[in-house]
Design a protein around this motif. Structure first.
Motif, short mmCIF file in Angstrom:
data_model
loop_
_atom_site.label_atom_id
_atom_site.label_comp_id
_atom_site.label_asym_id
_atom_site.label_seq_id
_atom_site.Cartn_x
_atom_site.Cartn_y
_atom_site.Cartn_z
N GLN A 20 0.81 -1.21 0.00
CA GLN A 20 0.00 0.00 0.00
C GLN A 20 0.85 1.26 0.00
O GLN A 20 0.49 2.27 -0.63
CB GLN A 20 -0.92 0.01 1.22
CG GLN A 20 -1.91 1.17 1.26
CD GLN A 20 -3.00 1.03 0.21
OE1 GLN A 20 -3.72 0.04 0.20
NE2 GLN A 20 -3.10 2.02 -0.67
N ALA A 21 1.97 1.24 0.71
CA ALA A 21 2.81 2.44 0.80
C ALA A 21 3.30 2.87 -0.58
O ALA A 21 3.28 4.07 -0.90
CB ALA A 21 4.00 2.18 1.73
N THR B 167 0.54 6.90 -6.55
CA THR B 167 -0.72 7.60 -6.83
C THR B 167 -0.56 9.09 -6.61
O THR B 167 -1.01 9.91 -7.43
CB THR B 167 -1.84 7.05 -5.94
OG1 THR B 167 -2.02 5.65 -6.22
CG2 THR B 167 -3.15 7.78 -6.19
N TRP B 168 0.05 9.47 -5.49
CA TRP B 168 0.29 10.90 -5.25
C TRP B 168 1.11 11.50 -6.38
O TRP B 168 0.81 12.60 -6.87
CB TRP B 168 1.01 11.09 -3.92
CG TRP B 168 1.26 12.55 -3.60
CD1 TRP B 168 0.46 13.40 -2.90
CD2 TRP B 168 2.39 13.33 -4.04
NE1 TRP B 168 1.02 14.66 -2.86
CE2 TRP B 168 2.20 14.65 -3.56
CE3 TRP B 168 3.53 13.04 -4.78
CZ2 TRP B 168 3.12 15.66 -3.79
CZ3 TRP B 168 4.44 14.07 -5.02
CH2 TRP B 168 4.23 15.36 -4.54
N TRP C 160 0.22 13.34 2.59
CA TRP C 160 -1.09 12.99 2.00
C TRP C 160 -1.46 11.56 2.36
O TRP C 160 -2.56 11.30 2.86
CB TRP C 160 -1.02 13.15 0.48
CG TRP C 160 -2.24 12.71 -0.26
CD1 TRP C 160 -3.43 13.38 -0.35
CD2 TRP C 160 -2.39 11.52 -1.04
NE1 TRP C 160 -4.32 12.67 -1.13
CE2 TRP C 160 -3.70 11.52 -1.58
CE3 TRP C 160 -1.54 10.45 -1.34
CZ2 TRP C 160 -4.17 10.49 -2.38
CZ3 TRP C 160 -2.01 9.43 -2.15
CH2 TRP C 160 -3.31 9.46 -2.66
N ALA C 161 -0.55 10.62 2.13
CA ALA C 161 -0.86 9.21 2.34
C ALA C 161 -1.10 8.88 3.80
O ALA C 161 -1.88 7.99 4.13
CB ALA C 161 0.27 8.34 1.79
N TYR D 245 6.12 4.48 11.19
CA TYR D 245 7.52 4.60 11.58
C TYR D 245 8.29 3.33 11.23
O TYR D 245 9.41 3.38 10.69
CB TYR D 245 7.56 4.88 13.08
CG TYR D 245 8.93 5.02 13.71
CD1 TYR D 245 9.90 5.85 13.18
CD2 TYR D 245 9.22 4.34 14.90
CE1 TYR D 245 11.14 5.98 13.79
CE2 TYR D 245 10.45 4.49 15.53
CZ TYR D 245 11.41 5.31 14.97
OH TYR D 245 12.62 5.44 15.59
N ARG D 246 7.69 2.17 11.50
CA ARG D 246 8.34 0.90 11.18
C ARG D 246 8.55 0.76 9.68
O ARG D 246 9.62 0.34 9.21
CB ARG D 246 7.52 -0.26 11.71
CG ARG D 246 7.52 -0.38 13.22
CD ARG D 246 6.29 -1.12 13.74
NE ARG D 246 6.04 -2.38 13.06
CZ ARG D 246 4.85 -2.98 13.01
NH1 ARG D 246 3.80 -2.42 13.61
NH2 ARG D 246 4.71 -4.11 12.40
N GLY D 247 7.53 1.12 8.91
CA GLY D 247 7.66 1.03 7.45
C GLY D 247 8.73 1.94 6.91
O GLY D 247 9.47 1.58 5.99
N LEU D 248 8.81 3.15 7.47
CA LEU D 248 9.82 4.10 7.06
C LEU D 248 11.22 3.55 7.32
O LEU D 248 12.09 3.56 6.44
CB LEU D 248 9.62 5.41 7.83
CG LEU D 248 10.74 6.45 7.77
CD1 LEU D 248 10.95 6.91 6.34
CD2 LEU D 248 10.42 7.62 8.68
#
Length: 695
Positions: free
Chosen positions: A305-306, A312-313, A396-397, A440-443
């Motif tokens: 999704q990320a 998309t943005w 945005w996301a 934060y974890r995804g980043l």
């Protein structure tokens, strides 16, 4: 009193201490505005009473806090591992409270004592509690190693702003091909253990683009402007007709490169991207082979999704502009039906942006492999900016995770009486906790996948950040607390999974206890020679043995004068020309001369300046000889120092007055130096000889 109690419950400060013994109250209006950004109504005394009653009731009835951290003292979690002390939150539970953990992998483990804790694998799990009488609770449980990975050996390395390092193959700015080349050469020829670069985050598109790498659109995904176009495998298979256009683009890129290297032009990121974007459009039309297609599909699945949101943005920004606040109402929500329809309509553009994110990731991985193959102990050190642009992809996301109407900055201090507003929206600590720190974890996971180490800009932000309400000056901000233990645990966990070192930029005003906590968790600090003094005593320069071991020791950073400019006082003259001095020029000159002279006397007294005090190159070498004598685990060489560059890459407090983030590395006369010239530079090799092993 009610407002202060309510603020304390939500981690909002009602006063702060800019210096020891000084306490400054925060305006009530600021506290009310910050609480509103956290979803708490404190606009009237009645609202305060209601919110206070609600918050205190919720706290009293809560069995578990939002997040529980369990530190593990073992190197690898396993059935024979030793658990750290029981978290305070669990030790305070009523007797006979049953605890159960649902792990990331879906296993269910009863947490009935030390033996149960020893079964827990590292990860971010769900903890369930049921007390006698039927009261229940749920929390995010972070099980992390007690310390982040450490450098396996002491090493030296290079610090560079990648865009500033052009080669004979660059398209007008340094790129990932140059990074791989620099890592290979410095690792093999200079024995370097790491190369640290500026944030490579995706920038907000526009004309002009904000050139600062510390105000990106997205921190999660890298910017494709750093791609080496010719290194994309599909480039070789472009058809004859379009090949001609590619050659024309390469010719224009050569003109851009020559204008920077030979004609005094600034690095023009927008011009570089215009050429690369067109080239990428052409290469994108080349079908992927089966293996490459499978690799791309794996990347799409991994990023999920990320990546879809980011792409998309990016596609929507091409149509509606780079600030999502100005988009049609339905498109401001990434989960709206209107956005879903737009994504479908723009499917080809979404795929294009996904594809170039994949290409950039793969070239980052290639640079990392090049560093490893060159024998580097640490490898590529990536940089995590403190925040993102309010109009960009991440804001945005993840708009619910950011505090609307707030900006991160710094309070007034002895160096800046007006404070600072960085224009970056802060994460909401309550939303982070409720999400199990998912954003934060995804980043972190995205950045660490191709990193040997990660530098955290303004690492103090893991503990608290200075929030400035929109429309207010920075002097009217306040600190907001984060769950530092949870933030650190997630950081250490992800670093462990990536086997990466963590470096915190902890310069400036640091709250008491923060450095000690970071050290305990294995996060290295940052020590700059000119700031390392006995500030609590005489103010003298610290001797080498007084420096901390757990740090990257260096002579300067991207925000500070180069060592040559510091030694000659040229940085004072530059600030004078730009009207940035707060005191008379002669006073600044006198104080700067005294500061530099004191350091040179120390270096000379230690026998580190055999060239004599009048030799600029010898003085720079002496500075690095001194750093090498400290116990610091990593010693960083600012790459412009190797060729005598006078110009800072960024001059804080300026915008149009100075070409921040747009200067190529140059020699002492201001002539730009390419990677090839740098590798052959006698001055460079004389400096790096300082680090050569001694028999």
């Amino acid at each position: 009193m009610g407002l202060a109690r309510l603020a304390a419950l939500h981690g909002v400060a009602t006063d702060y201490s800019p210096s020891e013994g000084v306490t400054v109250p925060v305006p009530d209006a600021t506290v009310v505005a910050v609480l509103a950004a956290l979803g708490v109504d404190a606009a009237t005394p009645g609202a305060v009473r209601e919110e206070l009653a609600r918050a205190e009731s919720a706290a009293a009835g809560r069995l578990l806090p939002p997040t529980v951290v369990l530190w593990r003292e073992d190197a690898e979690a396993g059935p024979d591992a030793q658990a750290d002390a029981l978290p305070v939150a669990l030790s305070r539970l009523p007797a006979r409270t049953a605890l159960r953990v649902e792990t990331e992998a879906g296993a269910s483990i009863a947490l009935g004592g030390p033996s149960g804790r020893r079964q827990l694998p590292y990860g971010v799990h769900q903890l369930y509690a049921e007390a006698p009488g039927g009261r229940t609770g749920r929390a995010t449980l972070v099980v992390a190693p007690a310390r982040a990975p450490q450098p396996r050996q002491r090493s030296h390395g290079l610090l560079v702003q990648l865009y500033s390092l052009l080669s004979a193959r660059s398209w007008g700015m340094g790129d990932l091909g140059d990074l791989a080349e620099l890592a290979t050469w410095s690792g093999r020829a200079l024995g370097a253990g790491f190369v640290q670069v500026n944030p490579l985050h995706a920038a907000v598109p526009g004309t002009p683009t904000d050139p600062s790498p510390y105000r990106p659109s997205s921190r999660r995904f890298p910017d494709p402007v750093h791609l080496r176009i010719e290194d994309i495998p599909e480039y070789a298979y472009v058809g004859a007709k379009e090949r001609q256009r590619l050659e024309e683009l390469r010719d224009k890129a050569a003109e851009l490169r020559e204008s920077v290297l030979d004609k005094g032009s600034l690095i023009d990121r927008d011009a570089v991207w215009a050429l690369k974007r067109e080239a990428l459009e052409i290469v994108h039309r080349v079908p992927l082979g089966p293996g490459r297609r499978a690799d791309y599909c794996d990347f799409l699945a991994e990023q999920g999704q990320a990546l879809e949101d980011h792409a998309t943005w990016s596609a929507l920004a091409e149509v509606h502009g780079p600030d999502w606040h100005s988009w049609p109402a339905g498109l401001k929500d990434p989960r709206s039906p209107e956005t879903a329809r737009a994504r479908h309509e723009l499917m080809e553009r979404v795929d294009f942006h996904c594809r170039i994110a994949w290409l950039t990731d793969r070239q980052l991985a290639a640079a990392s492999r090049a560093a490893q193959d060159a024998g580097m102990d640490v490898g590529i050190v990536h940089d995590l900016a403190v925040g993102v642009h309010p109009g960009g992809a991440d804001a945005w996301a993840q708009r619910d995770a950011f505090a609307a109407g707030m900006s991160v900055g710094a309070p007034p201090d002895a160096f800046n009486a007006r404070g600072q507003d960085w224009g970056l929206p802060p994460w909401r600590p309550d939303v982070l906790a409720a999400s199990g720190y998912g954003p934060y974890r995804g980043l972190l996971r995205g950045l660490l996948r191709n990193a040997g180490a990660l530098r955290i800009d303004h690492v103090m932000g893991l503990f608290r950040l200075w929030w400035v309400p929109e429309g207010s000056p920075p002097t009217e901000g306040t600190y907001v607390r984060y769950d530092a233990e949870a933030m650190l645990a997630v950081l250490v966990l992800e670093a462990h999974r990536a086997d990466a070192v963590v470096i915190g930029e902890d310069l400036g005003t640091v709250e008491p206890g923060v450095r000690e906590t970071l050290t305990r968790r294995g996060v290295l600090g940052t020590s700059v020679l000119w700031f390392e003094r006995d500030w609590a005593g005489s103010g003298r320069p610290l001797a080498t043995g007084e420096w901390r071991e757990g740090c990257v020791a260096t002579a300067t950073t991207h925000d500070l004068p180069s060592t040559a400019a510091r030694l000659t006082g040229e940085h004072v003259e530059l600030r004078h020309r730009l009207g940035l001095l707060a005191r008379p020029l002669e006073q600044e000159r006198t104080e700067e001369l005294a500061d530099v002279s004191e350091w040179l006397d120390l270096l000379n007294g230690l026998g580190l300046l055999p060239e004599g005090t009048g030799d600029e190159e010898g003085q720079i070498r002496a500075v690095y000889r001194f750093l090498l004598r400290t116990p610091a685990r990593m010693v960083g060489v600012w790459l412009p120092d190797a060729v005598g560059d006078r110009r800072p890459q960024n001059l804080p407090g300026t915008w149009e007055q100075y070409p921040n983030w747009r200067l190529p590395i140059a020699d002492a006369e201001g002539r730009p130096v390419t990677l090839e010239e740098l590798a052959a530079s006698p001055r460079m090799h004389a400096l790096m000889e300082v680090f050569a092993p001694r028999p």
